[in-house]
Design a protein around this motif. Structure first.
Motif, short mmCIF file in Angstrom:
data_model
loop_
_atom_site.label_atom_id
_atom_site.label_comp_id
_atom_site.label_asym_id
_atom_site.label_seq_id
_atom_site.Cartn_x
_atom_site.Cartn_y
_atom_site.Cartn_z
N MET A 11 0.85 -1.20 0.00
CA MET A 11 0.00 0.00 0.00
C MET A 11 0.88 1.25 0.00
O MET A 11 1.63 1.48 0.93
N GLU A 12 0.80 2.00 -1.06
CA GLU A 12 1.58 3.23 -1.15
C GLU A 12 0.84 4.37 -0.47
O GLU A 12 -0.35 4.58 -0.70
N ASP A 13 1.55 5.09 0.40
CA ASP A 13 0.99 6.29 1.01
C ASP A 13 2.08 7.37 0.95
O ASP A 13 2.87 7.53 1.87
N SER A 14 2.11 8.08 -0.15
CA SER A 14 3.21 8.99 -0.45
C SER A 14 3.03 10.35 0.23
O SER A 14 1.98 10.65 0.80
N TYR A 15 4.07 11.19 0.12
CA TYR A 15 3.98 12.57 0.62
C TYR A 15 2.83 13.30 -0.07
O TYR A 15 2.14 14.12 0.54
N LYS A 16 2.63 12.98 -1.35
CA LYS A 16 1.55 13.62 -2.10
C LYS A 16 0.19 13.25 -1.49
O LYS A 16 -0.66 14.12 -1.27
N HIS A 17 0.00 11.95 -1.20
CA HIS A 17 -1.24 11.51 -0.58
C HIS A 17 -1.46 12.20 0.77
O HIS A 17 -2.56 12.66 1.08
N LYS B 41 -7.51 2.47 -8.70
CA LYS B 41 -6.44 3.40 -9.07
C LYS B 41 -6.88 4.43 -10.12
O LYS B 41 -6.42 5.57 -10.12
N ALA B 42 -7.77 4.03 -10.99
CA ALA B 42 -8.23 4.93 -12.06
C ALA B 42 -8.98 6.14 -11.50
O ALA B 42 -9.10 7.16 -12.16
N PHE B 43 -9.47 6.01 -10.25
CA PHE B 43 -10.28 7.09 -9.67
C PHE B 43 -9.55 7.78 -8.51
O PHE B 43 -10.17 8.43 -7.67
N LEU B 44 -8.23 7.66 -8.49
CA LEU B 44 -7.43 8.16 -7.38
C LEU B 44 -7.65 9.64 -7.10
O LEU B 44 -7.67 10.07 -5.95
N GLU B 45 -7.84 10.43 -8.16
CA GLU B 45 -7.98 11.88 -7.96
C GLU B 45 -9.25 12.24 -7.20
O GLU B 45 -9.39 13.35 -6.68
N HIS B 46 -10.20 11.28 -7.12
CA HIS B 46 -11.45 11.55 -6.40
C HIS B 46 -11.32 11.27 -4.89
O HIS B 46 -12.18 11.70 -4.12
N ALA B 47 -10.26 10.58 -4.48
CA ALA B 47 -10.18 10.07 -3.11
C ALA B 47 -10.19 11.18 -2.06
O ALA B 47 -10.76 11.01 -0.98
N TYR B 48 -9.55 12.31 -2.36
CA TYR B 48 -9.44 13.37 -1.36
C TYR B 48 -10.28 14.59 -1.70
O TYR B 48 -10.05 15.67 -1.18
N GLN B 49 -11.25 14.39 -2.58
CA GLN B 49 -12.26 15.42 -2.79
C GLN B 49 -13.39 15.20 -1.79
O GLN B 49 -13.67 14.07 -1.41
N LEU C 219 -10.70 14.19 13.42
CA LEU C 219 -9.85 14.79 12.39
C LEU C 219 -8.50 14.08 12.31
O LEU C 219 -7.97 13.83 11.22
N GLN C 220 -7.95 13.74 13.47
CA GLN C 220 -6.63 13.09 13.50
C GLN C 220 -6.66 11.72 12.83
O GLN C 220 -5.79 11.40 12.02
N VAL C 221 -7.67 10.90 13.15
CA VAL C 221 -7.69 9.56 12.55
C VAL C 221 -7.99 9.65 11.05
O VAL C 221 -7.44 8.89 10.26
N MET C 222 -8.82 10.60 10.65
CA MET C 222 -9.11 10.75 9.22
C MET C 222 -7.89 11.25 8.45
O MET C 222 -7.73 10.95 7.27
N GLU C 223 -7.03 11.97 9.14
CA GLU C 223 -5.78 12.41 8.49
C GLU C 223 -4.80 11.24 8.35
O GLU C 223 -3.96 11.22 7.45
N GLN C 224 -4.92 10.25 9.22
CA GLN C 224 -4.01 9.11 9.19
C GLN C 224 -4.44 8.03 8.20
O GLN C 224 -3.60 7.32 7.63
N ILE C 225 -5.75 7.86 8.01
CA ILE C 225 -6.25 6.75 7.19
C ILE C 225 -6.06 7.05 5.70
O ILE C 225 -6.54 8.08 5.22
N PRO C 226 -5.38 6.18 4.95
CA PRO C 226 -5.14 6.41 3.52
C PRO C 226 -6.40 6.16 2.69
O PRO C 226 -6.62 5.07 2.17
N ARG C 227 -7.23 7.18 2.57
CA ARG C 227 -8.54 7.01 1.93
C ARG C 227 -8.42 6.55 0.47
O ARG C 227 -9.31 5.88 -0.06
N HIS C 228 -7.29 6.86 -0.16
CA HIS C 228 -7.14 6.51 -1.58
C HIS C 228 -7.12 5.00 -1.81
O HIS C 228 -7.44 4.54 -2.90
N VAL C 229 -6.77 4.22 -0.79
CA VAL C 229 -6.70 2.77 -1.01
C VAL C 229 -8.10 2.15 -1.08
O VAL C 229 -8.24 0.99 -1.45
N PHE C 230 -9.12 2.94 -0.74
CA PHE C 230 -10.49 2.45 -0.85
C PHE C 230 -11.06 2.69 -2.26
O PHE C 230 -12.21 2.39 -2.52
N PHE C 231 -10.24 3.25 -3.13
CA PHE C 231 -10.64 3.57 -4.50
C PHE C 231 -9.84 2.75 -5.50
O PHE C 231 -8.69 2.40 -5.24
#
Length: 215
Positions: free
Chosen positions: A1-7, A43-51, A29-41
């Motif tokens: 599971m990649e969780d980059s600086y960008k994520h 890959k093709a829809f990655l840009e939607h993960a943090y909207q 807020l703290q736990v939501m900042e820690q959880i990598p929401r993008h892994v629930f998407f």
């Protein structure tokens, strides 16, 4: 599971947006900042993960808008050790938030493909609630009572089974309304005969399925 600086940077910006929208519970807020929401998407829809919007996950279900997740979780007043029933496992993101807050989570899903997928996927990420397949509108009587219950789908009415499965002093957070718009309710069980009801702003959830939900 990649969780980059960008994520992580995208998550920080999302959390700032949630603060600006009125979320005040720092632990949420703290736990939501820690959880990598993008892994629930996918890959093709990655840009939607943090909207800050809901996104389809198949089978007529969505992963809820981050603000909605934060708002419902804040209303629950989660404390470490709370026994929480989640109605509507979906992607597993809300369950991950609750587990990260130290709750003992029981989660039930009506759509079998989603149940099977999330039951396998979520523990791989390190989140291990207790998974169940079935009609969440009936609650989960076999493991009741619960300190808190959260419903992640819009219901036409409050299922009485859910209130009966709360401890005295327990909290139920549920969106209630029609198929289009629901009011978020927080119901506190003062006693078996007395329920305190608080009504919050409008939301739009997918319909709750099952005996006490939308047919």
């Amino acid at each position: 599971m990649e969780d980059s600086y960008k994520h992580k940077g995208m998550r920080r910006r999302l959390i700032q947006k949630l603060r600006e929208k009125g979320i005040m519970d720092q632990s949420v807020l703290q736990v939501m900042e820690q959880i990598p929401r993008h892994v629930f998407f996918e890959k093709a829809f990655l840009e939607h993960a943090y909207q800050d919007k809901a996104f389809p996950i198949g089978h007529g279900q969505t992963i809820s808008q981050p603000f909605t997740v934060a708002f419902q979780t804040e209303l629950l007043k989660v404390k470490a050790g709370d026994k929480i029933l989640e109605i509507g496992t979906g992607s597993g993101y809300q369950a991950a938030v609750l587990v990260s807050l130290g709750a003992k989570v029981y989660t039930i899903e009506y759509q079998k493909p989603l149940y099977l997928k999330t039951k396998e996927f979520l523990p791989e990420l390190g989140y291990s609630p207790f998974f169940f397949y079935g009609d969440g509108s009936k609650g989960l009587a076999a493991h009741a009572p619960y300190d808190k219950i959260i419903v992640t789908a819009g219901a036409p009415t409050v299922p009485t089974a859910l209130l009966s499965q709360l401890v005295e002093g327990g909290i139920l957070v549920i969106p209630v309304g029609d198929n289009e718009v629901q009011k978020m309710l927080r119901l506190t069980k003062i006693s078996n005969k007395k329920i305190e009801k608080e009504v919050f702003t409008d939301f739009s959830f997918v319909p709750l399925k099952g005996e006490s939900g939308w047919k």
